[in-house]
Design an enzyme around this catalytic site. Structure first.
Site, PDB file in Angstrom:
ATOM      1  N   SER A  90      -3.729  12.668  84.324  1.00  0.00           N
ATOM      2  CA  SER A  90      -2.465  12.549  85.870  1.00  0.00           C
ATOM      3  C   SER A  90      -3.015  12.386  86.889  1.00  0.00           C
ATOM      4  CB  SER A  90      -2.175  14.472  86.538  1.00  0.00           C
ATOM      5  OG  SER A  90      -0.767  15.009  86.853  1.00  0.00           O
ATOM      6  N   ASP A 105       6.687  14.743  77.557  1.00  0.00           N
ATOM      7  CA  ASP A 105       5.736  15.418  78.861  1.00  0.00           C
ATOM      8  C   ASP A 105       6.901  15.114  79.965  1.00  0.00           C
ATOM      9  OD1 ASP A 105       4.193  15.499  81.236  1.00  0.00           O
ATOM     10  OD2 ASP A 105       2.750  13.703  80.481  1.00  0.00           O
ATOM     11  N   HIS A 147       1.886  18.044  79.109  1.00  0.00           N
ATOM     12  CA  HIS A 147       1.131  17.145  80.183  1.00  0.00           C
ATOM     13  C   HIS A 147       0.086  18.059  79.935  1.00  0.00           C
ATOM     14  CE1 HIS A 147       1.186  14.916  83.401  1.00  0.00           C
ATOM     15  NE2 HIS A 147       0.857  15.696  84.728  1.00  0.00           N
TER      16      HIS A 147
END
Length: 266
Positions: free
Chosen positions: A96, A218, A246
């Site tokens: 991320s 996601d 995610h």
């Protein structure tokens, strides 16, 4: 520079091997998110894990909204850590926000990294003309308002959506718990810094070979983002992985571990 950097970021060194893997967590989680990958790679690699300031068991007194008003400060922290441990030519796996943090670090000191592996990373979360980021500003304003009105309720509602694996509710609970462990004021400030960031202009300057691992469904990173990055980063390849949500390194650990292993073998 001293071991205070290692304490600030709760740095741990595990495993053994000539090659070093740095595992960098995303927003809302901490170094414990990597337990499956640590188990898989510790016998052959030296593994460095840490918590970004404001997360996990980092030194919360090191956090200030002014210092951490952009991702560049997190990149500085990462380079501090590399210097302290005298790391060069590492493989960095960034989940991320740590994808862009590692990119910014690699622009300053490319010799620290032999390879970057992005999991669910994005250079910009907001839609723009000719660019699909996944969110409108109104979506993000609603998210900030929900975080601000009742942070813990927001965390328990957001976690299952982000995890994206309704058949594994225990994973959503785990993510909700690491979200809830962050001080609400820090979480709100960091969320704004991440979601309002735009690092598209930096992508073409990256010289370190990069692999983009893209899961499906996601909430934060639509498939268009992975394609966009693979077109803009010169030495990059996009690998769609059979995982949902995610946080695929938690929800589909074998899939992610296999993908990382293939990058290491290459």
């Amino acid at each position: 520079m001293s071991s205070s950097i290692l304490e600030r970021n709760n740095v741990k060194i595990l495993g053994s091997g000539s090659q070093t893997l740095i595992l960098a967590h995303g927003f809302g989680s901490d170094q414990t998110a990597w337990r499956h990958q640590i188990a898989a790679f510790a016998s052959n690699y030296r593994i460095v894990i840490f918590d970004h300031v404001g997360a996990g068991k980092s030194d919360f007194t090191a956090y200030s909204p002014h210092r951490y008003s952009s991702l560049y400060s997190y990149a500085e922290d990462l380079l501090d850590l590399c210097a302290e441990l005298k790391l060069t030519q590492c493989v960095l796996v960034g989940h991320s926000v740590s994808g862009m943090v590692s990119l910014l670090a690699a622009l300053v000191e490319p010799q620290r990294f032999s390879q970057l592996i992005f999991i669910s990373a994005s250079p910009r979360y907001l839609n723009d003309e000719g660019y699909i980021g996944g969110f409108e500003q109104s979506d993000l304003d609603a998210l900030y308002a929900a975080m601000s009105s009742n942070y813990y309720a927001w965390a328990s509602g957001f976690a299952p959506i982000a995890m994206g694996n309704p058949d594994k509710p225990e994973l959503a609970i785990e993510f909700a718990n690491t979200l809830a462990a962050i001080r609400p004021d820090i979480a709100q400030a960091v969320a704004r810094v991440i979601f309002q960031s735009d690092h598209r202009v930096e992508l073409p300057r990256l010289t370190v070979p990069t692999t983009i691992l893209q899961a499906s469904n996601d909430i934060a990173v639509p498939p268009e983002v992975g394609h966009y990055m693979s077109q803009k980063i010169p030495r990059s390849k996009l690998i769609p992985i059979p995982a949902r949500g995610h946080l695929p390194h938690i929800s589909a650990p074998d899939v992610v571990t296999h993908a990382i292993a293939s990058c290491l073998a290459a």
